[in-house]
Scaffold this active site. Structure first.
Site, mmCIF file in Angstrom:
data_model
loop_
_atom_site.group_PDB
_atom_site.id
_atom_site.type_symbol
_atom_site.label_atom_id
_atom_site.label_comp_id
_atom_site.label_asym_id
_atom_site.label_seq_id
_atom_site.Cartn_x
_atom_site.Cartn_y
_atom_site.Cartn_z
ATOM 1 N N ARG A 27 61.486 35.361 74.139
ATOM 2 C CA ARG A 27 60.960 35.091 75.480
ATOM 3 C C ARG A 27 61.553 33.804 76.052
ATOM 4 O O ARG A 27 61.710 33.674 77.267
ATOM 5 C CB ARG A 27 59.429 35.022 75.472
ATOM 6 C CG ARG A 27 58.850 33.804 74.783
ATOM 7 C CD ARG A 27 57.325 33.867 74.694
ATOM 8 N NE ARG A 27 56.736 32.624 74.232
ATOM 9 C CZ ARG A 27 56.687 32.241 72.954
ATOM 10 N NH1 ARG A 27 57.214 33.006 72.014
ATOM 11 N NH2 ARG A 27 56.108 31.102 72.617
ATOM 12 N N ASP A 78 73.353 3.245 77.915
ATOM 13 C CA ASP A 78 73.586 1.997 78.647
ATOM 14 C C ASP A 78 73.192 0.792 77.789
ATOM 15 O O ASP A 78 72.924 0.919 76.592
ATOM 16 C CB ASP A 78 72.884 2.014 80.005
ATOM 17 C CG ASP A 78 71.369 1.877 79.898
ATOM 18 O OD1 ASP A 78 70.832 1.799 78.772
ATOM 19 O OD2 ASP A 78 70.719 1.841 80.964
ATOM 20 N N HIS A 79 73.132 -0.369 78.430
ATOM 21 C CA HIS A 79 72.800 -1.597 77.703
ATOM 22 C C HIS A 79 71.444 -1.527 77.006
ATOM 23 O O HIS A 79 71.276 -2.042 75.908
ATOM 24 C CB HIS A 79 72.832 -2.794 78.664
ATOM 25 C CG HIS A 79 72.013 -2.579 79.907
ATOM 26 N ND1 HIS A 79 72.440 -1.773 80.936
ATOM 27 C CD2 HIS A 79 70.792 -3.049 80.268
ATOM 28 C CE1 HIS A 79 71.521 -1.772 81.882
ATOM 29 N NE2 HIS A 79 70.510 -2.524 81.505
ATOM 30 N N GLY A 110 67.159 7.853 83.345
ATOM 31 C CA GLY A 110 68.456 7.740 84.006
ATOM 32 C C GLY A 110 69.504 8.652 83.390
ATOM 33 O O GLY A 110 70.200 9.392 84.093
ATOM 34 N N HIS A 132 62.263 25.858 72.029
ATOM 35 C CA HIS A 132 61.873 26.536 73.263
ATOM 36 C C HIS A 132 62.916 26.441 74.374
ATOM 37 O O HIS A 132 63.057 27.378 75.160
ATOM 38 C CB HIS A 132 60.554 25.968 73.795
ATOM 39 C CG HIS A 132 59.362 26.422 73.018
ATOM 40 N ND1 HIS A 132 58.063 26.187 73.435
ATOM 41 C CD2 HIS A 132 59.247 27.091 71.835
ATOM 42 C CE1 HIS A 132 57.209 26.692 72.557
ATOM 43 N NE2 HIS A 132 57.902 27.242 71.568
ATOM 44 N N ASN A 133 63.580 25.290 74.466
ATOM 45 C CA ASN A 133 64.452 25.049 75.634
ATOM 46 C C ASN A 133 65.938 25.072 75.321
ATOM 47 O O ASN A 133 66.753 24.922 76.225
ATOM 48 C CB ASN A 133 64.096 23.697 76.272
ATOM 49 C CG ASN A 133 62.614 23.560 76.550
ATOM 50 O OD1 ASN A 133 61.941 22.723 75.956
ATOM 51 N ND2 ASN A 133 62.077 24.408 77.407
ATOM 52 N N ARG A 157 63.898 32.615 79.846
ATOM 53 C CA ARG A 157 63.588 31.448 80.677
ATOM 54 C C ARG A 157 64.783 30.511 80.767
ATOM 55 O O ARG A 157 65.111 30.027 81.859
ATOM 56 C CB ARG A 157 62.374 30.717 80.090
ATOM 57 C CG ARG A 157 61.127 31.600 80.117
ATOM 58 C CD ARG A 157 60.040 31.126 79.189
ATOM 59 N NE ARG A 157 58.940 32.089 79.161
ATOM 60 C CZ ARG A 157 57.943 32.054 78.283
ATOM 61 N NH1 ARG A 157 57.901 31.115 77.359
ATOM 62 N NH2 ARG A 157 56.990 32.954 78.328
ATOM 63 N N CYS A 162 68.872 5.402 76.934
ATOM 64 C CA CYS A 162 68.715 4.280 77.860
ATOM 65 C C CYS A 162 67.275 3.791 77.736
ATOM 66 O O CYS A 162 66.563 4.208 76.818
ATOM 67 C CB CYS A 162 69.126 4.640 79.294
ATOM 68 S SG CYS A 162 68.027 5.704 80.223
ATOM 69 N N GLY A 163 66.853 2.904 78.610
ATOM 70 C CA GLY A 163 65.530 2.317 78.447
ATOM 71 C C GLY A 163 64.415 3.338 78.499
ATOM 72 O O GLY A 163 63.577 3.421 77.599
HETATM 73 O O1 LIG Z 1 67.947 -3.085 82.322
HETATM 74 P P1 LIG Z 1 67.689 -2.714 83.734
HETATM 75 O O2 LIG Z 1 68.891 -2.887 84.581
HETATM 76 O O3 LIG Z 1 66.468 -3.370 84.317
HETATM 77 O O4 LIG Z 1 67.304 -1.176 83.754
HETATM 78 C C1 LIG Z 1 68.088 -0.198 83.150
HETATM 79 C C2 LIG Z 1 67.245 1.003 82.889
HETATM 80 O O5 LIG Z 1 66.683 1.550 84.063
HETATM 81 C C3 LIG Z 1 66.445 2.906 83.883
HETATM 82 O O6 LIG Z 1 66.933 3.670 84.913
HETATM 83 C C4 LIG Z 1 67.151 3.309 82.618
HETATM 84 O O7 LIG Z 1 66.195 3.548 81.646
HETATM 85 C C5 LIG Z 1 67.985 2.117 82.268
HETATM 86 O O8 LIG Z 1 68.122 1.918 80.902
#
Ligand SMILES: O=P(O)(O)OC[C@H]1O[C@@H](O)[C@H](O)[C@@H]1O
Length: 151
Positions: free
Chosen positions: A140, A16-17, A78, A106-107, A144, A73-74
C-alpha cells in the site's frame, strides 16, 4: 521499485556549518564500519548556505551512483526543503529511531535529514544505521510513494 539500498555503493553526505561536527562524526562512524562515504561538504564550521551542499547531495543520490544520502543542518528543515525540490528525492527529517525506520519502511526515503541542534550524536548514528538497513515495505505504501512526484 527497489526495496533496499545497494550498500555496495557509497553514501553521499553533506550539510552546513550547524551540521559540520555531526557530519564529521557520522563519516568516521560509517567509515569505521567499512562503508564508503563521499563528503560533499561543508568543510569547516564557518557559516555557509545549506542549499550549496544539499543540492549536490540530492543530485548525487538522484543519479543512482550512491546508496542513499545524509544531510545535516541545525533544524534539518533547510536541507530537507532543498533536497525535496529534486523529483527523485524523498528527504525525511528524523529525530529518533522510529522516525528513521518509518521514513524507510513507509516512505522509501532516500535521504536522511538530521537536525543537529535537536538530537545527540549517538541518536544520529543510530538513525543512520536504521535508515541504511531498513527495507521499504512496498504494498500500500508503494501506491502512495508513486503519487508523490509531480509530472
Ligand atoms: O547558524 P544560522 O545561520 O543561524 O542558521 C543556520 C540554520 O538555519 C536553518 O535554516 C538550518 O537549520 C541551518 O542550519
Amino acid at each position: 521499485m527497489e526495496l533496499t539500498f545497494n550498500l555496495a555503493l557509497p553514501v553521499a553526505i553533506g550539510g552546513d556549518h550547524a551540521g559540520f561536527a555531526y557530519k564529521e562524526e557520522v563519516i568516521s562512524y560509517l567509515e569505521g564500519k567499512g562503508v564508503q562515504v563521499k563528503d560533499f561538504g561543508t568543510d569547516s564550521p564557518d557559516s555557509v548556505d545549506y542549499p550549496d551542499f544539499a543540492h549536490p547531495v540530492a543530485s548525487a543520490v538522484e543519479s543512482g551512483a550512491f546508496a542513499y544520502g545524509i544531510l545535516i543542518c541545525g533544524s534539518a528543515n533547510g536541507v530537507a526543503i532543498t533536497a525535496n525540490k529534486h523529483q527523485g528525492i524523498r528527504a525525511a527529517i528524523c529525530w529518533g529511531d522510529e522516525l528513521a525506520r518509518l521514513a524507510r519502511s513507509h516512505n522509501n526515503a532516500n535521504i536522511l535529514c538530521i537536525p543537529a541542534k535537536f538530537v545527540d550524536t549517538a541518536t544520529a548514528k543510530e538513525m543512520v544505521d536504521i535508515f541504511g538497513e531498513t527495507a521499504f515495505e512496498g504494498g500500500r505504501h508503494e501506491n502512495r510513494v508513486n503519487k508523490i512526484a509531480c509530472a
